[in-house]
Scaffold this active site. Structure first.
Site, PDB file in Angstrom:
ATOM      1  N   HIS A 202      -7.295  -6.010  -1.049  1.00 11.25           N
ATOM      2  CA  HIS A 202      -6.203  -5.004  -1.037  1.00 11.25           C
ATOM      3  C   HIS A 202      -4.779  -5.691  -0.309  1.00 11.25           C
ATOM      4  O   HIS A 202      -5.132  -6.389   0.810  1.00 11.25           O
ATOM      5  CB  HIS A 202      -6.497  -3.540  -0.161  1.00 11.25           C
ATOM      6  CG  HIS A 202      -5.473  -2.706   0.224  1.00 11.25           C
ATOM      7  ND1 HIS A 202      -4.789  -2.133  -1.139  1.00 11.25           N
ATOM      8  CD2 HIS A 202      -5.024  -2.128   1.193  1.00 11.25           C
ATOM      9  CE1 HIS A 202      -3.764  -1.259  -0.622  1.00 11.25           C
ATOM     10  NE2 HIS A 202      -4.032  -1.481   0.473  1.00 11.25           N
TER      11      HIS A 202
ATOM     12  N   SER B 153       0.808  -1.157  -0.043  1.00 12.62           N
ATOM     13  CA  SER B 153      -0.081  -0.183   0.169  1.00 12.62           C
ATOM     14  C   SER B 153       0.899   1.030  -0.134  1.00 12.62           C
ATOM     15  O   SER B 153       1.771   1.321  -0.817  1.00 12.62           O
ATOM     16  CB  SER B 153      -1.149  -0.076   1.117  1.00 12.62           C
ATOM     17  OG  SER B 153      -1.868   1.116   1.009  1.00 12.62           O
TER      18      SER B 153
ATOM     19  N   ASP C 139      -8.902  -5.330  -5.752  1.00  8.32           N
ATOM     20  CA  ASP C 139      -8.688  -4.363  -4.947  1.00  8.32           C
ATOM     21  C   ASP C 139      -9.428  -2.973  -5.118  1.00  8.32           C
ATOM     22  O   ASP C 139      -8.952  -2.380  -6.266  1.00  8.32           O
ATOM     23  CB  ASP C 139      -7.021  -4.105  -4.826  1.00  8.32           C
ATOM     24  CG  ASP C 139      -6.558  -3.183  -3.820  1.00  8.32           C
ATOM     25  OD1 ASP C 139      -7.480  -2.497  -3.209  1.00  8.32           O
ATOM     26  OD2 ASP C 139      -5.171  -3.221  -3.767  1.00  8.32           O
TER      27      ASP C 139
END
Length: 622
Positions: free
Chosen positions: A375, A227, A344
């Site tokens: 995710h 991320s 995601d």
């Protein structure tokens, strides 16, 4: 014998000692040396776990501050980044030089947590300035010196790597301000890499202090993270910094415009309705004194972010341009293993696909790992190991000759991806399908356009979720068009594209498109393909330019064309592929007052699907 806990306490309470004295204290208190351990041990092209190095008594831990080339917080001094190091004792007892696995993050020192009361209110009329938002809560800083984070240590230190962490600018004990995607987020890790390679300056203290050298570093660095922590490796790589040999970004945010906007439309990341770039700034701003925080809030958050993010129109501008790493990708020299998920909806899959395609075009050694989950989700540890072992230890394991694309197929474990020559699948061909009228129930999708003029209308209402609209048998709030049941499974690989002609009864409207698999699967334990194949959003006011919205003339038809999110998915035999067109997407877009009417000209509307095998594979069930 001094325990590991004792050593940590020594490092915390005696932080004004210079690093060489600190290291001597460690060895004076511990008889463990491990001089007979060989590092690394490589077998079958991978660095192997050395059992002794699983024991923290064979580790040295210390922290320091690395000087950057910028002064963000306005104190007249170059900002320093807080860095922590965990390395095998052999880096001192054997004068061993080892490569580094490096992870940087704005999250290590804590965030505002799950409180979203300071987010923007999504209940906003399109084109209007947003209602004022509340102030963010204070962040209770986490973490004790010298350990910034323990992530990646158990995976890589026992395999013979040094593991380094750093806090991003304006977070934790790092100086400066968070800039969320601007230059300093690339220059900060670059400074750390320069230090690891003997070119930068490190100190025992945030101000003054004794010099610290990375004498134990081989000068070869790999980065990874997920991320935001996956964005920073890409940011560092765009600088072309020497010594950064390989990066493995997992679900990276490669463009903040693509994170908070879609084709001119204000769109929020999945699960974070009302978040925008200024909210993310507040979420991570855990560093600095009250004075420097106030300076950063004024000059970075307010004067830059809130003044330029434009929640009224969602238009693209220079502020967003500087926060798009696709515009800097020509600087990348490091090998890149991109990793992402097709489902995601926080950091949508285009973030990695667009960078992968650009790097391949530039001739950068690149591979792609994609799975069917949500995710996050790194590649298998063995795959990452091959990459780090090859590029950091110099092992000739042939990783550069592996398949270019690795896709985890439906129902398979993430550790068992299927290799393909590339992404999209080389056999994927465009198949164009056309809608057939059926509102307010479901219409059809066929391989030939309708012959007679046909229009259908939907009424916007954000009260209904996309999932509810897709499952509804009868509603005026969406249009759905489906293929007949598939006689064979259909493999989609690539980026679907929608082209439609629409009119609106107001000057502005949200436009949302979903591609779904029907009937809807309500069994949460089933391994049937996820019903949401892919999605896309656009602002019809931006059909001519992403930088300038033009109000719609009520009743006038406009041609709108845009990509949906890329995908690689097998739609099972017996399912139907459905195209759903609606206006406000409850979980992603702004929520204008319900009632806006959108009219779709079906004769001038089509959906392009990337089908492996082309039209021959896209046949209805008899």
């Amino acid at each position: 014998m001094t325990s590991h806990l004792d050593l940590t306490l020594v490092s915390t309470t005696m932080n004004r000692l210079s690093l060489p004295v600190f290291v001597l204290l460690l060895f004076a208190s511990s008889p463990l040396r491990g001089d007979d351990i060989t590092i690394p041990v490589i077998k079958d092209g991978e660095a192997q776990i050395i059992k002794e190095l699983e024991d923290s008594d064979y580790w040295i831990r210390h922290d320091l501050w690395v000087e950057t080339e910028f002064d963000l917080d306005g104190d007249g001094k170059l900002d320093r980044m807080h860095v922590s190091v965990t390395r095998p004792t052999q880096t001192d007892t054997q004068s061993l030089k080892l490569p580094v696995v490096y992870n940087s993050s704005p999250y290590f020192a804590g965030t505002t947590g799950g409180d979203d009361t300071y987010f923007w209110d999504a209940r906003q009329e399109l084109g209007d300035e947003p209602p004022k938002r509340s102030a963010a809560p204070e962040i209770d800083r986490e973490g004790l010196r010298p350990i910034i984070s323990k992530r990646h240590i158990k995976d890589w230190l026992p395999r013979g790597f040094v593991v380094v962490h750093s806090s991003a600018p304006g977070t934790g004990l790092s100086q400066g301000c968070p800039t969320v995607g601007d230059d300093p987020e690339a220059l900060a890790p670059k400074a750390v890499i320069d230090w690891l390679c003997g070119r930068g300056k490190g100190f025992t203290e945030p101000f003054g202090g004794e010099p610290v050298e990375a004498y134990w570093s081989s000068g070869k660095v790999g980065m990874t993270g997920t991320s935001y922590n996956g964005t920073i490796p890409l940011a560092a790589a765009t600088t072309g910094v020497e010594g950064l040999e390989v990066i493995i970004p997992v679900a990276p945010n490669t463009s903040y415009y693509h994170y908070y906007r879609s084709n001119g439309l204000v769109r929020h990341p999945g699960g974070y309705l009302g978040e925008d770039i200024d909210i993310l700034y507040d979420f991570i701003h855990s560093g600095g004194t009250e004075e420097t925080k106030a300076y950063c809030d004024c000059h970075v958050r307010d004067e830059q972010m809130m003044a330029n993010q434009d929640r009224a129109t969602g238009d693209y501008n220079d502020f967003w341009y500087t926060r798009d790493y696709l515009n800097r990708v020509d600087g990348v020299k490091a090998a890149v293993l991109m990793a992402h998920a097709f489902n995601d909806w926080n950091v949508v899959p285009e973030h990695s696909i667009r960078i992968y395609e650009a790097l391949r075009k530039n001739g950068v050694q690149t591979q792609l790992f994609m799975h069917q989950g949500g995710h996050g989700g790194p590649p298998p540890i063995s795959m990452m190991n091959r990459w780090f072992t090859h590029y950091l230890f110099g092992e000739d394991n042939g990783v550069e000759n592996d398949k270019k694309s690795w896709i985890v197929r439906e129902g398979d474990e993430r550790t068992n991806p299927t290799g393909y020559p590339d992404y999209p699948h080389p056999w994927a061909k465009e198949v164009v399908v056309y809608p057939v009228a059926g509102a307010p129930q479901r219409g059809g999708l066929q391989l030939s356009p309708v012959e007679e003029p046909s229009e259908e209308t939907l009424v916007d209402n954000f009260s209904f979720s996309g999932e509810a609209l897709a499952q509804a048998e009868f509603t005026e709030h969406r249009l759905v068009y489906t293929t007949p049941k598939l006689s064979e499974a259909v493999h989609l690989s690539g980026t679907p594209r929608i082209k439609l002609r629409m009119a609106c009864d107001r000057p502005a409207a949200n436009l949302s498109v979903w591609l779904v698999s029907l009937p809807w699967n309500t069994n949460k334990h089933s391994k049937i393909t996820d019903n949401i194949i892919t999605r896309g959003w656009a602002d019809p006011q931006n059909i001519d330019s992403m930088r300038e919205s033009k109000p719609l003339v009520p009743g006038q038809f406009y041609d709108v064309e845009f990509d949906l999110q890329p995908d690689d998915q097998v739609i099972a035999k017996g399912q139907q592929i459905g195209l759903m067109i609606f206006s406000s997407d409850r979980d992603y877009t702004l929520h204008p007052t319900p009632g806006t009417e959108l009219t779709i000209d079906l004769q001038q509307t089509q959906l392009s699907l990337p089908v492996v095998g082309g039209t021959m594979q896209f046949a209805p069930e008899n």
